[in-house]
Design a protein around this motif. Structure first.
Motif, PDB file in Angstrom:
ATOM      1  N   UNK A 159       0.832  -1.216   0.000  1.00 58.96           N
ATOM      2  CA  UNK A 159       0.000   0.000   0.000  1.00 58.96           C
ATOM      3  C   UNK A 159       0.860   1.256   0.000  1.00 58.96           C
ATOM      4  N   UNK A 160       1.900   1.242   0.805  1.00 61.63           N
ATOM      5  CA  UNK A 160       2.769   2.416   0.894  1.00 61.63           C
ATOM      6  C   UNK A 160       3.545   2.645  -0.392  1.00 61.63           C
ATOM      7  N   UNK A 161       4.145   1.599  -0.929  1.00 57.36           N
ATOM      8  CA  UNK A 161       5.023   1.775  -2.080  1.00 57.36           C
ATOM      9  C   UNK A 161       4.245   2.113  -3.348  1.00 57.36           C
ATOM     10  N   UNK A 162       3.066   1.508  -3.526  1.00 63.80           N
ATOM     11  CA  UNK A 162       2.258   1.857  -4.684  1.00 63.80           C
ATOM     12  C   UNK A 162       1.787   3.302  -4.593  1.00 63.80           C
ATOM     13  N   UNK A 163       1.411   3.729  -3.385  1.00 63.42           N
ATOM     14  CA  UNK A 163       0.939   5.103  -3.203  1.00 63.42           C
ATOM     15  C   UNK A 163       2.017   6.122  -3.546  1.00 63.42           C
ATOM     16  N   UNK A 212       9.082   6.742   7.080  1.00 65.27           N
ATOM     17  CA  UNK A 212       8.104   5.980   6.301  1.00 65.27           C
ATOM     18  C   UNK A 212       8.330   4.472   6.416  1.00 65.27           C
ATOM     19  N   UNK A 213       8.896   3.996   7.512  1.00 64.39           N
ATOM     20  CA  UNK A 213       9.224   2.573   7.643  1.00 64.39           C
ATOM     21  C   UNK A 213       8.103   1.807   8.353  1.00 64.39           C
ATOM     22  N   UNK A 214       6.870   2.011   7.905  1.00 67.44           N
ATOM     23  CA  UNK A 214       5.736   1.377   8.580  1.00 67.44           C
ATOM     24  C   UNK A 214       5.693  -0.128   8.393  1.00 67.44           C
ATOM     25  N   UNK A 215       6.287  -0.654   7.335  1.00 67.35           N
ATOM     26  CA  UNK A 215       6.260  -2.100   7.139  1.00 67.35           C
ATOM     27  C   UNK A 215       7.076  -2.820   8.195  1.00 67.35           C
ATOM     28  N   UNK A 248       0.496   8.983   6.552  1.00 65.50           N
ATOM     29  CA  UNK A 248       1.331   8.608   5.419  1.00 65.50           C
ATOM     30  C   UNK A 248       0.531   8.619   4.120  1.00 65.50           C
ATOM     31  N   UNK A 249      -0.665   8.036   4.150  1.00 58.78           N
ATOM     32  CA  UNK A 249      -1.501   8.012   2.953  1.00 58.78           C
ATOM     33  C   UNK A 249      -2.000   9.411   2.589  1.00 58.78           C
ATOM     34  N   UNK A 250      -2.310  10.204   3.592  1.00 56.49           N
ATOM     35  CA  UNK A 250      -2.757  11.586   3.345  1.00 56.49           C
ATOM     36  C   UNK A 250      -1.660  12.377   2.636  1.00 56.49           C
ATOM     37  N   UNK A 251      -0.420  12.206   3.085  1.00 46.51           N
ATOM     38  CA  UNK A 251       0.696  12.926   2.472  1.00 46.51           C
ATOM     39  C   UNK A 251       0.871  12.533   1.009  1.00 46.51           C
ATOM     40  N   UNK A 252       0.727  11.239   0.711  1.00 48.03           N
ATOM     41  CA  UNK A 252       0.935  10.773  -0.665  1.00 48.03           C
ATOM     42  C   UNK A 252      -0.171  11.247  -1.599  1.00 48.03           C
ATOM     43  N   UNK A 253      -1.434  11.022  -1.200  1.00 50.67           N
ATOM     44  CA  UNK A 253      -2.551  11.225  -2.123  1.00 50.67           C
ATOM     45  C   UNK A 253      -3.083  12.652  -2.127  1.00 50.67           C
ATOM     46  N   UNK A 254      -2.989  13.346  -0.998  1.00 51.71           N
ATOM     47  CA  UNK A 254      -3.609  14.668  -0.906  1.00 51.71           C
ATOM     48  C   UNK A 254      -2.610  15.823  -0.909  1.00 51.71           C
ATOM     49  N   UNK A 255      -1.321  15.510  -0.825  1.00 50.45           N
ATOM     50  CA  UNK A 255      -0.307  16.567  -0.824  1.00 50.45           C
ATOM     51  C   UNK A 255       0.669  16.384  -1.989  1.00 50.45           C
TER      52      UNK A 255
END
Length: 351
Positions: free
Chosen positions: A172-176, A233-236, A319-326
């Protein structure tokens, strides 16, 4: 100046000497031999870089948190990584019960092999590319995207729910973050009208693209930090939440390949940033081109390590907010501004 020119031409002279051993220097066998030698050298560079970067990161971590870091084994602790590597080689290789043994074993090889392939298209200096592809940028992005599959393979094949959860979070993180990273490179492609990395470097002979694409450069650095799964960003591999992510069941050398792959991917990502935004081997004639290239790569690696040991790990929703909305809107904005700038420049030149 003569000495600098000789150092610049040294790799090409060595390559010509090796090709001269063949009856036809441009034969397919000569090309295959040079490619094989280049890939072996890249593996050597990756291994040596990882050994040095692990010690350097521990030193930077100690400096950032006011601790000494490794300082016992060897001069100022510089042999600590060698001891750790020998320890990993001596550990037992365990495979969990009911695991998919084939996938479990090849996943670390994917992680380690991907940066080897990506570095083959990076121009380390003038005429210092193992494989000079016209679609170099496209090849790099395509190959690095396979790492998401490798992490999912590691998590799923381990027969461990924590590993599977870590693998899914990694995907999810890397694709985003792949999407804004790709868009951040489009501005440079629009300016140069090419995917060839050597031609992109040559286009920066007078001005590095960091001055024409500063927003894209910042987006690339942030996304690159997320792509190589480094803090924040090391959530995995968030230890307090999901053990060690997809690496939980790995031991010994296979775990070491994941660790080695992280640093190899860091080197590859910084090498691409240097090539696309910092002018690659271009620099004042006080140093050979390949020296300028590695100095720039080293600077970006230092920045990555500084960020890792400065900022805390962020939450998954942030993390997802930063990728998709920023980052994604900013990357699209950069493409729009680049196209507008090219259009205005063409109007002025045409007028």
């Amino acid at each position: 100046m003569e000495a600098i020119r000789a150092l610049n031409e040294l790799p090409q002279n060595i390559a010509d000497a090796i090709r001269g051993l063949f009856a036809d220097p441009n034969s397919i066998w000569a090309d295959l031999t040079m490619t094989l030698i280049g890939m072996i050298l890249i593996i050597v560079v990756i291994v040596i870089s990882a050994l040095l970067l692990i010690v350097l990161e521990r030193k930077i971590a100690g400096w950032g948190s006011q601790r000494p870091g490794p300082n016992r084994l060897g001069p100022r602790g510089w042999f600590q990584t060698i001891a750790d590597a020998l320890k990993l080689l001596g550990k037992e290789d365990l495979v969990p019960a009911n695991a998919d043994r084939f996938m479990f074993r090849i996943a670390p090889m994917f992680i380690f092999g991907i940066p080897i392939l990506t570095l083959t298209i990076i121009p380390f200096g003038y005429a210092m590319t193992v494989i000079d592809l016209e679609l170099g940028v496209f090849f790099y992005l395509g190959i690095t995207s396979i790492s998401t599959l490798a992490l999912l393979m590691a998590g799923w094949s381990s027969n461990n729910k924590y590993s599977l959860l870590g693998g899914m979070r990694a995907v999810a993180q890397m694709i985003s973050y792949e999407i804004p990273l790709i868009f951040s490179l489009l501005g440079v492609v629009m300016l140069t009208q090419t995917f060839n990395l050597t031609k992109i470097v040559e286009a920066q002979a007078t001005l590095p693209f960091i001055f024409l694409q500063p927003l894209a450069f910042i987006i690339f650095l942030i996304c690159g930090q997320a792509e190589v799964n480094r803090a924040p960003f090391d959530l995995l591999e968030a230890d307090q939440e999901i053990i060690a992510g997809p690496f939980t069941e790995y031991t010994g050398l296979r775990w070491g390949l994941f660790y080695l792959g992280e640093y190899a991917n860091l080197v590859a990502m910084c090498a691409l940033a240097t090539t696309v935004f910092l002018g690659g081997w271009q620099g004042p004639a006080v140093l050979p081109g390949w020296a300028w290239f590695w100095l720039k790569v080293g600077l970006l690696i230092f920045v990555s390590m500084w960020v890792r040991w400065t900022f805390p790990r962020i939450r998954i929703d942030h993390l997802m907010h930063l990728a998709w909305k920023v980052l994604l809107p900013l990357a699209l904005l950069n493409i729009l501004l680049t196209g507008l700038g090219i259009y205005i420049y063409q109007l002025v030149i045409g007028g």
